[in-house]
Design a protein around this motif. Structure first.
Motif, mmCIF file in Angstrom:
data_model
loop_
_atom_site.group_PDB
_atom_site.id
_atom_site.type_symbol
_atom_site.label_atom_id
_atom_site.label_comp_id
_atom_site.label_asym_id
_atom_site.label_seq_id
_atom_site.Cartn_x
_atom_site.Cartn_y
_atom_site.Cartn_z
ATOM 1 N N LEU A 1 0.846 -1.223 0.046
ATOM 2 C CA LEU A 1 0.013 0.073 -0.067
ATOM 3 C C LEU A 1 0.761 1.308 0.135
ATOM 4 C CD1 LEU A 1 -2.622 -0.987 2.707
ATOM 5 C CD2 LEU A 1 -2.735 -1.319 0.246
ATOM 6 N N THR A 2 0.586 2.274 -0.657
ATOM 7 C CA THR A 2 1.020 3.570 -0.654
ATOM 8 C C THR A 2 0.631 4.290 0.621
ATOM 9 O OG1 THR A 2 -0.580 4.753 -1.789
ATOM 10 C CG2 THR A 2 1.002 3.836 -3.064
ATOM 11 N N THR A 3 1.333 5.368 0.978
ATOM 12 C CA THR A 3 1.267 6.145 2.300
ATOM 13 C C THR A 3 -0.145 6.589 2.307
ATOM 14 O OG1 THR A 3 3.466 6.879 2.272
ATOM 15 C CG2 THR A 3 1.936 8.066 3.362
ATOM 16 N N ALA A 4 -0.733 7.234 1.047
ATOM 17 C CA ALA A 4 -2.014 7.681 0.879
ATOM 18 C C ALA A 4 -3.185 6.730 1.058
ATOM 19 C CB ALA A 4 -2.302 8.288 -0.382
ATOM 20 N N GLU A 5 -2.888 5.293 0.712
ATOM 21 C CA GLU A 5 -3.630 4.264 0.951
ATOM 22 C C GLU A 5 -3.672 3.715 2.291
ATOM 23 O OE1 GLU A 5 -3.479 2.104 -3.536
ATOM 24 O OE2 GLU A 5 -1.979 1.708 -1.889
ATOM 25 N N VAL A 6 -2.501 3.673 3.145
ATOM 26 C CA VAL A 6 -2.743 3.454 4.479
ATOM 27 C C VAL A 6 -3.290 4.382 5.305
ATOM 28 C CG1 VAL A 6 -0.829 3.076 6.429
ATOM 29 C CG2 VAL A 6 -0.308 2.269 3.857
ATOM 30 N N ALA A 7 -3.279 5.895 5.027
ATOM 31 C CA ALA A 7 -3.832 6.836 5.637
ATOM 32 C C ALA A 7 -5.095 6.746 5.318
ATOM 33 C CB ALA A 7 -3.397 8.208 5.237
ATOM 34 N N ARG A 8 -5.709 6.277 4.334
ATOM 35 C CA ARG A 8 -7.389 6.078 4.175
ATOM 36 C C ARG A 8 -7.652 4.797 5.117
ATOM 37 N NH1 ARG A 8 -6.212 7.653 -1.023
ATOM 38 N NH2 ARG A 8 -6.131 5.275 -1.667
ATOM 39 N N ARG A 9 -6.934 3.813 4.922
ATOM 40 C CA ARG A 9 -7.190 2.655 5.652
ATOM 41 C C ARG A 9 -7.449 2.853 7.169
ATOM 42 N NH1 ARG A 9 -8.986 -0.388 8.451
ATOM 43 N NH2 ARG A 9 -8.729 -2.647 8.499
ATOM 44 N N LEU A 10 -6.342 3.584 7.755
ATOM 45 C CA LEU A 10 -6.183 3.680 9.220
ATOM 46 C C LEU A 10 -7.080 4.884 9.642
ATOM 47 C CD1 LEU A 10 -2.642 2.916 9.827
ATOM 48 C CD2 LEU A 10 -4.536 1.390 9.990
ATOM 49 N N ASN A 11 -7.552 5.861 8.560
ATOM 50 C CA ASN A 11 -8.296 6.906 9.032
ATOM 51 C C ASN A 11 -7.581 8.084 9.658
ATOM 52 O OD1 ASN A 11 -10.490 8.490 9.035
ATOM 53 N ND2 ASN A 11 -11.414 7.829 10.858
ATOM 54 N N VAL A 12 -6.309 8.259 9.121
ATOM 55 C CA VAL A 12 -5.398 9.093 9.901
ATOM 56 C C VAL A 12 -4.863 9.997 8.561
ATOM 57 C CG1 VAL A 12 -4.956 7.807 11.792
ATOM 58 C CG2 VAL A 12 -3.506 7.469 9.792
ATOM 59 N N LYS A 13 -4.154 11.094 8.914
ATOM 60 C CA LYS A 13 -3.477 11.772 8.114
ATOM 61 C C LYS A 13 -2.027 11.202 7.736
ATOM 62 C CE LYS A 13 -5.746 16.419 9.618
ATOM 63 N NZ LYS A 13 -5.454 17.536 10.223
ATOM 64 N N PRO A 14 -1.542 11.463 6.531
ATOM 65 C CA PRO A 14 -0.260 11.089 6.037
ATOM 66 C C PRO A 14 0.938 11.301 6.993
ATOM 67 C CG PRO A 14 -1.315 11.994 4.261
ATOM 68 C CD PRO A 14 -2.187 12.273 5.438
ATOM 69 N N GLU A 15 0.839 12.470 7.762
ATOM 70 C CA GLU A 15 1.861 12.781 8.739
ATOM 71 C C GLU A 15 1.963 11.787 9.911
ATOM 72 O OE1 GLU A 15 -0.254 14.897 7.537
ATOM 73 O OE2 GLU A 15 0.750 16.388 6.489
#
Length: 385
Positions: A10-24
């Protein structure tokens, strides 16, 4: 979803969506060792194995970690200055009413406003509940009692629409200032509050400046407590109660009282007071700050307004003997001594002013996803049997 060999990534953006958090926040997980990033040839950015992401997602019910940073448009401490929505607070304290600054923090608009309303029935209710408090109760205790009861009496307290929250905040502040023990006065908020804190001839312009200077100060511990409550969609009365609870600690809201007590001794014998404090090994109350480095702008403003008061001569002698700079706690203590404020008035003044900031932060938090504050705990108890 991307694929690299036989493994899913998963890319960073995909991980952020999966975990419901911001990329930072993803970068923070990597720095803490909770996630491992890899680089793939021919691909830009970091990749994460789907299995690792799912394992992290399964550790909590809602989401895997605490909010690392809170975005806020309200106040900024920079270069030993304090700003509210881009306005330097020392300028606001000299030119604006507390009510106008409250509207600035709440709505972003700096405009004249009417006096906060105080419906007679709610004032009567708050006063009645305060009277049952023991004689040892402080003014800040009265505030906590009144806020809880006023919340219980408001059937529409769970209406969290911005307009409703602002109406509640204005009414709450208006009722609190009228309900506190003491004489009733007319005029702006500072004029109405003065006789609740002091029997001396009123100086509402000084009290107004103090209220403006204390209305907000970034993510202080009480403000974080208020935002956590708002994140759970607690109503404004409960948000304020959360802030008042955190403010009650001697490291935060109790600091003006400690500075007042130290100054009380120092006005009689400054050398002995400093000697006793230094011998205790504790910091001198009213000096230094965690954020400011060379000066506290709030203290500078108040000292300027108090410059002609006799107490300032002795205060200047004290500050000349202390290696650190005076902060707003000492400035409040000086104001209290100069005008004969009640010994516990500093805490109450701090709390009343900060209700404005907590309301502003609650409005910001109500616009964020709910329940976003959840820390990851490291279990250190007995092994599971």
């Amino acid at each position: 979803m991307s694929q690299e060999g036989d493994e899913n990534y998963l890319t960073t953006a995909e991980v952020a969506r999966r975990l419901n958090v911001k990329p930072e926040t993803i970068y923070a997980y990597v720095s803490r060792g909770q996630l491992t990033s890899i680089r793939a040839r021919g691909r830009r950015g970091s990749l994460f194995t789907a299995a690792d992401v799912e394992q992290l997602a399964s550790r909590t019910v809602e989401h895997p970690g605490v909010v690392e940073r809170i975005e806020t448009e309200l106040s900024l401490q920079q270069d030993d200055e304090l700003y509210y929505r881009g306005h330097r607070v020392r300028d606001l304290a000299a030119t604006q009413t507390f009510e106008s600054v409250a509207e600035l923090l709440w709505t972003g608009e700096l405009a004249p406003t009417q006096t906060f309303p105080a419906p007679a029935d709610l004032v009567h209710l708050a006063r009645a509940t305060i009277t049952v408090a023991p004689e040892t109760a402080r003014l800040s205790d009265h505030l906590r009692i009144a806020v809880a009861v006023l919340g219980a009496a408001d059937p529409l307290r769970f209406d969290l629409a911005p307009g409703s929250v602002l109406e509640t905040a204005r009414r709450l502040l208006g009722v609190l200032v009228e309900a506190l023990p003491g004489e009733t006065a007319k005029g702006g908020f500072a004029a109405r509050l003065w006789p609740k804190l002091s029997a001396a001839p009123p100086r509402p312009e000084v009290l107004n400046a103090a209220l403006v200077l204390l209305a907000d100060h970034g993510l202080a511990v009480s403000t974080v407590a208020a935002r956590v409550a708002a994140s759970a969609r607690a109503n404004l009365y409960s948000v304020v109660s959360a802030g008042l609870g955190a403010l009650d600690g001697h490291y935060h809201g109790g600091a003006p009282t400690l500075a007042y007590q130290f100054l009380d001794q120092a006005l009689q014998n400054p050398v002995e007071a400093l000697s006793d404090q230094l011998r205790s090994g504790k910091p001198v109350p009213g000096f230094g700050h965690r954020i400011y480095r060379q000066r506290d702008p709030r203290a500078e403003v108040l000292f300027g307004l108090l410059a002609d008061e006799p107490v300032m001569t002795r205060v200047n002698e004290i500050t000349a003997r202390v290696s650190n700079f005076p902060n707003s706690d000492l400035a409040l203590a000086v104001m209290m001594h100069a005008y004969g404020f009640h010994p516990d008035a500093g805490e109450a003044l701090f709390a009343i002013a900060r209700i404005v900031g907590w309301t502003a932060h609650a409005l910001e938090e109500y616009a964020e996803p709910g329940l976003r504050f959840r820390a990851l705990g490291n279990y250190t108890g007995p092994a599971v049997t």
